[in-house]
Motif scaffolding. Structure first.
Motif, PDB file in Angstrom:
ATOM      1  N   GLN A  37      -3.238  -5.155   7.628  1.00 50.58           N
ATOM      2  CA  GLN A  37      -3.130  -4.723   6.232  1.00 50.58           C
ATOM      3  C   GLN A  37      -2.717  -3.256   6.077  1.00 50.58           C
ATOM      4  O   GLN A  37      -2.645  -2.756   4.959  1.00 50.58           O
ATOM      5  CB  GLN A  37      -4.462  -4.960   5.515  1.00 50.58           C
ATOM      6  N   HIS A  38      -2.441  -2.575   7.202  1.00 54.02           N
ATOM      7  CA  HIS A  38      -2.069  -1.159   7.133  1.00 54.02           C
ATOM      8  C   HIS A  38      -0.890  -0.832   8.044  1.00 54.02           C
ATOM      9  O   HIS A  38      -0.681   0.332   8.389  1.00 54.02           O
ATOM     10  CB  HIS A  38      -3.244  -0.262   7.541  1.00 54.02           C
ATOM     11  N   SER A  39      -0.103  -1.834   8.431  1.00 57.00           N
ATOM     12  CA  SER A  39       0.896  -1.606   9.480  1.00 57.00           C
ATOM     13  C   SER A  39       2.248  -2.253   9.210  1.00 57.00           C
ATOM     14  O   SER A  39       3.115  -2.257  10.082  1.00 57.00           O
ATOM     15  CB  SER A  39       0.358  -2.151  10.817  1.00 57.00           C
ATOM     16  N   GLN A  40       2.471  -2.767   8.023  1.00 54.88           N
ATOM     17  CA  GLN A  40       3.684  -3.542   7.779  1.00 54.88           C
ATOM     18  C   GLN A  40       4.904  -2.651   7.507  1.00 54.88           C
ATOM     19  O   GLN A  40       4.785  -1.520   7.049  1.00 54.88           O
ATOM     20  CB  GLN A  40       3.458  -4.483   6.594  1.00 54.88           C
ATOM     21  N   MET A  41       6.050  -3.217   7.791  1.00 50.81           N
ATOM     22  CA  MET A  41       7.334  -2.547   7.547  1.00 50.81           C
ATOM     23  C   MET A  41       8.030  -3.294   6.406  1.00 50.81           C
ATOM     24  O   MET A  41       8.965  -4.063   6.620  1.00 50.81           O
ATOM     25  CB  MET A  41       8.180  -2.589   8.824  1.00 50.81           C
ATOM     26  N   LEU A  42       7.562  -3.069   5.191  1.00 55.07           N
ATOM     27  CA  LEU A  42       8.032  -3.849   4.046  1.00 55.07           C
ATOM     28  C   LEU A  42       9.216  -3.199   3.334  1.00 55.07           C
ATOM     29  O   LEU A  42       9.405  -3.380   2.123  1.00 55.07           O
ATOM     30  CB  LEU A  42       6.877  -4.059   3.062  1.00 55.07           C
ATOM     31  N   THR A  43      10.024  -2.476   4.069  1.00 59.51           N
ATOM     32  CA  THR A  43      11.173  -1.780   3.473  1.00 59.51           C
ATOM     33  C   THR A  43      12.147  -2.741   2.792  1.00 59.51           C
ATOM     34  O   THR A  43      12.704  -2.431   1.745  1.00 59.51           O
ATOM     35  CB  THR A  43      11.910  -0.998   4.559  1.00 59.51           C
ATOM     36  N   SER A  44      12.349  -3.908   3.390  1.00 57.23           N
ATOM     37  CA  SER A  44      13.332  -4.837   2.828  1.00 57.23           C
ATOM     38  C   SER A  44      12.882  -5.386   1.486  1.00 57.23           C
ATOM     39  O   SER A  44      13.707  -5.735   0.634  1.00 57.23           O
ATOM     40  CB  SER A  44      13.599  -5.988   3.802  1.00 57.23           C
ATOM     41  N   LEU A  45      11.566  -5.460   1.278  1.00 59.26           N
ATOM     42  CA  LEU A  45      11.050  -5.972   0.000  1.00 59.26           C
ATOM     43  C   LEU A  45      11.560  -5.108  -1.159  1.00 59.26           C
ATOM     44  O   LEU A  45      11.998  -5.623  -2.193  1.00 59.26           O
ATOM     45  CB  LEU A  45       9.523  -5.987   0.038  1.00 59.26           C
ATOM     46  N   PHE A  46      11.528  -3.797  -0.982  1.00 58.90           N
ATOM     47  CA  PHE A  46      11.938  -2.884  -2.066  1.00 58.90           C
ATOM     48  C   PHE A  46      13.448  -2.693  -2.096  1.00 58.90           C
ATOM     49  O   PHE A  46      14.025  -2.459  -3.160  1.00 58.90           O
ATOM     50  CB  PHE A  46      11.190  -1.564  -1.936  1.00 58.90           C
ATOM     51  N   THR A  47      14.107  -2.843  -0.945  1.00 59.02           N
ATOM     52  CA  THR A  47      15.567  -2.790  -0.915  1.00 59.02           C
ATOM     53  C   THR A  47      16.152  -3.942  -1.716  1.00 59.02           C
ATOM     54  O   THR A  47      17.237  -3.825  -2.301  1.00 59.02           O
ATOM     55  CB  THR A  47      16.057  -2.859   0.547  1.00 59.02           C
ATOM     56  N   HIS A  48      15.447  -5.039  -1.766  1.00 54.59           N
ATOM     57  CA  HIS A  48      15.905  -6.233  -2.486  1.00 54.59           C
ATOM     58  C   HIS A  48      15.961  -6.014  -3.995  1.00 54.59           C
ATOM     59  O   HIS A  48      16.692  -6.720  -4.697  1.00 54.59           O
ATOM     60  CB  HIS A  48      14.945  -7.392  -2.163  1.00 54.59           C
ATOM     61  N   ILE A  49      15.220  -5.043  -4.514  1.00 55.94           N
ATOM     62  CA  ILE A  49      15.080  -4.873  -5.973  1.00 55.94           C
ATOM     63  C   ILE A  49      16.112  -3.886  -6.504  1.00 55.94           C
ATOM     64  O   ILE A  49      16.085  -2.701  -6.158  1.00 55.94           O
ATOM     65  CB  ILE A  49      13.660  -4.377  -6.322  1.00 55.94           C
ATOM     66  N   PRO A  50      17.052  -4.339  -7.350  1.00 56.44           N
ATOM     67  CA  PRO A  50      18.024  -3.399  -7.926  1.00 56.44           C
ATOM     68  C   PRO A  50      17.331  -2.408  -8.846  1.00 56.44           C
ATOM     69  O   PRO A  50      16.401  -2.754  -9.578  1.00 56.44           O
ATOM     70  CB  PRO A  50      18.975  -4.314  -8.703  1.00 56.44           C
ATOM     71  N   GLY A  51      17.770  -1.163  -8.789  1.00 57.26           N
ATOM     72  CA  GLY A  51      17.168  -0.121  -9.608  1.00 57.26           C
ATOM     73  C   GLY A  51      16.252   0.793  -8.828  1.00 57.26           C
ATOM     74  O   GLY A  51      15.920   1.876  -9.299  1.00 57.26           O
ATOM     75  N   LEU A  52      15.814   0.356  -7.640  1.00 54.74           N
ATOM     76  CA  LEU A  52      15.006   1.204  -6.770  1.00 54.74           C
ATOM     77  C   LEU A  52      15.879   1.753  -5.653  1.00 54.74           C
ATOM     78  O   LEU A  52      16.697   1.033  -5.079  1.00 54.74           O
ATOM     79  CB  LEU A  52      13.846   0.421  -6.153  1.00 54.74           C
TER      80      LEU A  52
END
Length: 335
Positions: free
Chosen positions: A140-155
């Motif tokens: 719960q403190h080690s994930q690489m969730l960069t692609s999750l936010f890259t997927h969202i236009p506007g961020l």
């Protein structure tokens, strides 16, 4: 004359925020423990966040550094509202794993405000967050969730690999008028390089060639840049010349530099510490292959972590994170 000195990535990010807050009194900061100790006689030695990245900023900037409880929905929502009202804002969510708590504020509010108001509204917000495995932080403190936010236009999504880039990209992020998710790999905080004392910016959407090569390209970002360079050095002893491309920013993405590198070497490996499904590495392959299929001399390779939660066991975590050996093997497969 430019004065440089060796400092860590942690100090480079701190210095970037400090310099921007000094020159712009309209910047405020939210975070957990950013001013920890205030009111208990600890003002001079405030904790500065979970790993101390904002340490010393409360002493210099006072009430503009706002301590928040672990209520990401509330204080990130407040940060989005402040930014929408013209207050340039930095908010720290200690681990990217906790961004789900405030995802609506980012995905449905901050990311869409400019679009839904016809370009007339801006949200100058930086959300700082830690990414990646390597400190035994468990699932719960080690994930690489960069692609999750890259997927969202506007961020806009940033993930530096070294102290020099971290300072320049952080200053650019603070000055940007759109919401930026600034991903800091916790394993890189203590890594050092030459960093100028003065303020400077690095443009978003401009990758760098971290190592020149002619036989195969490695496309990556964050901690994997350093591992890819180490792999390139090992492969050089076998007569394989590897070019390493550091993306720096994931959105906007400098696909032109990627394509130019792959067109030159005609082989490539995409490396991402994230889960293997729908990550940045798979996106790179999807964008490169249709454009350069006729030039490729070998099948593209992807190196990622397994599709499983990050293990807590130090031995298993070491196996979980993509290794120099795995990157070398992937490069050799392209031949």
């Amino acid at each position: 004359m430019t004065m440089t000195r060796m400092i860590s990535m942690k100090l480079a990010i701190n210095e970037a925020m400090d310099q921007e807050m000094m020159q712009d009194p309209n910047i405020i900061m939210f975070g957990q423990d950013t001013a920890g100790g205030v009111g208990t006689g600890g003002e001079v030695d405030c904790w500065g966040g979970v790993l101390g990245v904002t340490k010393g900023l409360y002493t210099k900037h006072g009430d503009r550094v706002i301590d928040a409880p672990p209520t990401e929905m509330a204080y990130v929502g407040a940060a989005v509202g402040a930014a929408a009202c013209g207050v340039r804002t930095i908010a720290e969510v200690p681990f990217i794993d906790f961004m789900g708590v405030c995802l609506d504020q980012l995905m449905n509010q901050a990311a869409k405000i400019r679009y839904m108001f016809g370009g007339k509204a801006e949200t100058p917000l930086v959300v700082r967050t830690m990414v990646g495995a390597g400190i035994n932080g468990a699932a719960q403190h080690s994930q690489m969730l960069t692609s999750l936010f890259t997927h969202i236009p506007g961020l806009k999504v940033v993930c530096p690999s070294n102290a020099y880039d971290a300072k320049g990209l952080m200053i650019q992020a603070i000055r940007d008028n759109d919401p930026v998710v600034f991903c800091e790999h916790k394993n890189l905080y203590e890594t050092e390089c030459d960093v100028p004392e003065e303020s400077y910016t690095l443009p978003f959407g401009k990758a760098r060639i971290a190592r020149e090569g002619s036989d195969v390209s490695i496309i990556t970002y964050g901690q994997m840049v350093n591992r890819s360079i180490d792999a390139a050095k090992q492969l050089a002893t076998k007569g394989i010349s590897v070019e390493v491309v550091d993306l720096r920013t994931l959105s906007p993405l400098d696909i032109e530099t990627v394509l130019a590198s792959v067109a030159k070497t005609q082989r490539f490996v995409a490396v991402d510490e994230a889960y293997p499904r729908c990550n940045i590495a798979t996106d790179i392959v999807a964008q490169v292959v249709p454009k350069l299929f006729g030039l490729l001399k070998g099948a593209p390779q992807v190196v990622s972590a397994p599709h499983t939660p990050v293990p807590f066991s130090p031995n298993l975590e070491a196996l979980y994170i993509p290794s120099v050996e795995q990157i070398c093997q992937a490069v050799e497969r392209t031949f």
